[in-house]
Enzyme design. Structure first.
Site, PDB file in Angstrom:
ATOM      1  CG  HIS A  45      86.687  37.894  44.142  1.00  0.00           C
ATOM      2  ND1 HIS A  45      87.743  38.762  44.030  1.00  0.00           N
ATOM      3  CD2 HIS A  45      86.883  37.227  45.315  1.00  0.00           C
ATOM      4  CE1 HIS A  45      88.545  38.632  45.065  1.00  0.00           C
ATOM      5  NE2 HIS A  45      88.050  37.703  45.866  1.00  0.00           N
ATOM      6  CD  GLU A 105      84.080  37.200  48.534  1.00  0.00           C
ATOM      7  OE1 GLU A 105      84.898  37.460  49.449  1.00  0.00           O
ATOM      8  OE2 GLU A 105      84.337  36.457  47.576  1.00  0.00           O
ATOM      9  CG  HIS A 106      86.897  41.755  47.912  1.00  0.00           C
ATOM     10  ND1 HIS A 106      88.114  42.158  48.398  1.00  0.00           N
ATOM     11  CD2 HIS A 106      87.047  40.453  47.555  1.00  0.00           C
ATOM     12  CE1 HIS A 106      88.975  41.149  48.330  1.00  0.00           C
ATOM     13  NE2 HIS A 106      88.355  40.109  47.809  1.00  0.00           N
ATOM     14  CD  GLU A 138      91.759  37.854  46.758  1.00  0.00           C
ATOM     15  OE1 GLU A 138      91.240  36.765  47.069  1.00  0.00           O
ATOM     16  OE2 GLU A 138      91.120  38.927  46.731  1.00  0.00           O
TER      17      GLU A 138
END
Length: 411
Positions: free
Chosen positions: A46, A49-50, A126
């Site tokens: 993740h 991905e950011h 998040e």
């Protein structure tokens, strides 16, 4: 009809031309997700991905944004437990730009230390946001409880501790290991020509090394005592898992029909009984969760603490009846019409078609024609659903709850 090409390095490209479309949606799907991380790497998929659209060696994040904005497009990316995807959607006349952007972010990622630090803070926010939202956290807690110590039980975002421990070397090593052609699929749909997409990617992703395909530990479900996180909020949020089926199971459409009639649709038994007739909640639904080698059928609802026992009893009653008797021919007919409509409606959107093709191919499944899919739906019978329902609702279940939960309510 879709077309597929495989490069010499193992990279696959699948496209579907949609002559009526003005846009083209292009995605790169990588067969790696949080399931494939070690404990020390937790959250790396993740995190990576950011960083994807934060820039390349030649283009800054702002350069990328301006380029896509100029053609009315957008960039997106997502991470799941078993795959990661990077996507662009823009006018068909700008196909070469979309190909160029995806090719560069996946062959020339900058991974600047300053970007890593700024995104680290974003991800920590998040994680905090997901924890603060009980309707999200209750699902995370459920997944952790049914998969115990298996990596499928870890949240995609990572934990605060793991994110603080990830540095540039961890991200770069993960990228070098798994972001190879043998573990990657390019998918595109819309105003395109297959040969053009193949030619444009040939000089970028068509040249990368195969990399490593993740070796996955087998997973299975664990059912134990209810897991409860007490919070001083207005409602109790409850998520329940029943045994399901893995992603490639031949009973996929029978499970889809079961889900729709049980709790997935507005006319479903759970929605009608618990919300419409009893008025015990605002939101209640069921949902299928399927991975490569396991899966579960989940139920979610939220209600005031003084109504929790009654709501749970009603859910149990609906579930028991479904497990014993299955569904009626009339219910199955409605479910089939719904599933057929969903399949056909998804074909009208370039991004939806692109995502469906890419996710199917990268997870090792067979791409089927619309006619084949509709025929499979039509072949589902009440007997097949009844047999599956008896298996799913045989008695084992896992409960996750967040909020004010009265003592003994799950006894």
């Amino acid at each position: 009809m879709s077309r597929t090409t495989r490069f010499g390095n193992g990279l696959q490209i699948v496209t579907e031309a949609m002559p009526q479309a003005s846009s083209v949606a292009i995605g790169v799907f990588v067969g790696v997700g949080s399931r494939d991380e070690t404990q020390d790497q937790h959250g790396t998929s993740h995190f990576l991905e950011h960083l994807a659209f934060k820039g390349t060696r030649e283009m800054s994040a702002k350069d990328l944004a301006i380029s896509v904005d100029s053609f009315g497009g957008d960039m997106n990316a997502f991470t799941t437990k078993e795959l990661t995807s990077f996507q662009v959607r823009l006018l068909g006349e700008a196909t070469d730009l979309g190909v160029d952007i995806l090719g560069k972010i996946l062959t020339e990622p900058a991974f600047n230390v300053s970007d890593i630090e700024s995104e680290r803070n974003v991800i920590l926010e998040e994680i905090a946001m997901a924890y603060d939202e009980p309707s999200d956290f209750v699902h995370e807690q459920l997944g952790a409880s049914v998969y115990k110590t298996h990596s499928l039980g870890r949240e995609v975002l990572g934990s605060r501790e793991s994110i603080l421990g990830i540095n540039r070397d961890v991200i770069s090593d993960f990228f070098s290991t798994y972001y190879g052609s043998a573990n990657m699929v390019i998918s595109a749909a819309g105003a395109l020509e297959h040969e053009q997409i193949v030619e444009q990617f040939s000089s970028s992703l068509g040249q990368i090394l195969p990399g490593k395909v993740p070796e996955r530990d087998a997973s299975h479900l664990w059912f134990s005592e209810p897991v409860v996180s007490e919070r001083e909020i207005e409602q109790a949020h409850v998520s329940i898992a029943y045994p399901g089926i893995p992603r490639g199971d031949r009973r996929r459409w029978a499970m889809a029909a079961l889900d729709h009639v049980y709790g997935g649709g507005l006319s479903s038994r759970l929605f009608q009984k618990v919300r419409e007739e009893a008025g015990l909640c605002y939101s209640i639904y069921s949902d299928r969760v399927s991975y490569q080698d396991s899966g579960y059928l989940g139920v979610y609802f939220a209600t005031s603490h003084f109504q929790l026992g009654r709501a749970l009893d009603l859910v149990d009653s609906v579930t028991k009846e479904f497990g014993l008797a299955g569904m009626t021919e009339e219910e199955l007919a409605v479910a089939k019409r719904y599933l057929r409509a969903q399949v056909l409606l998804a074909r009208e959107d370039t991004a939806s078609v692109m995502s469906q093709l890419g996710s199917v191919l990268v997870t090792g499944q067979q791409i089927k024609s619309i006619e084949e899919i509709l025929a499979e739906i039509e072949r589902v019978s009440v007997d097949e659903v009844a047999e599956l329902a008896a298996e799913v609702f045989a008695g084992s279940r896992q409960i996750s709850a967040v909020g004010p939960v009265p003592n003994g309510v799950f006894d």
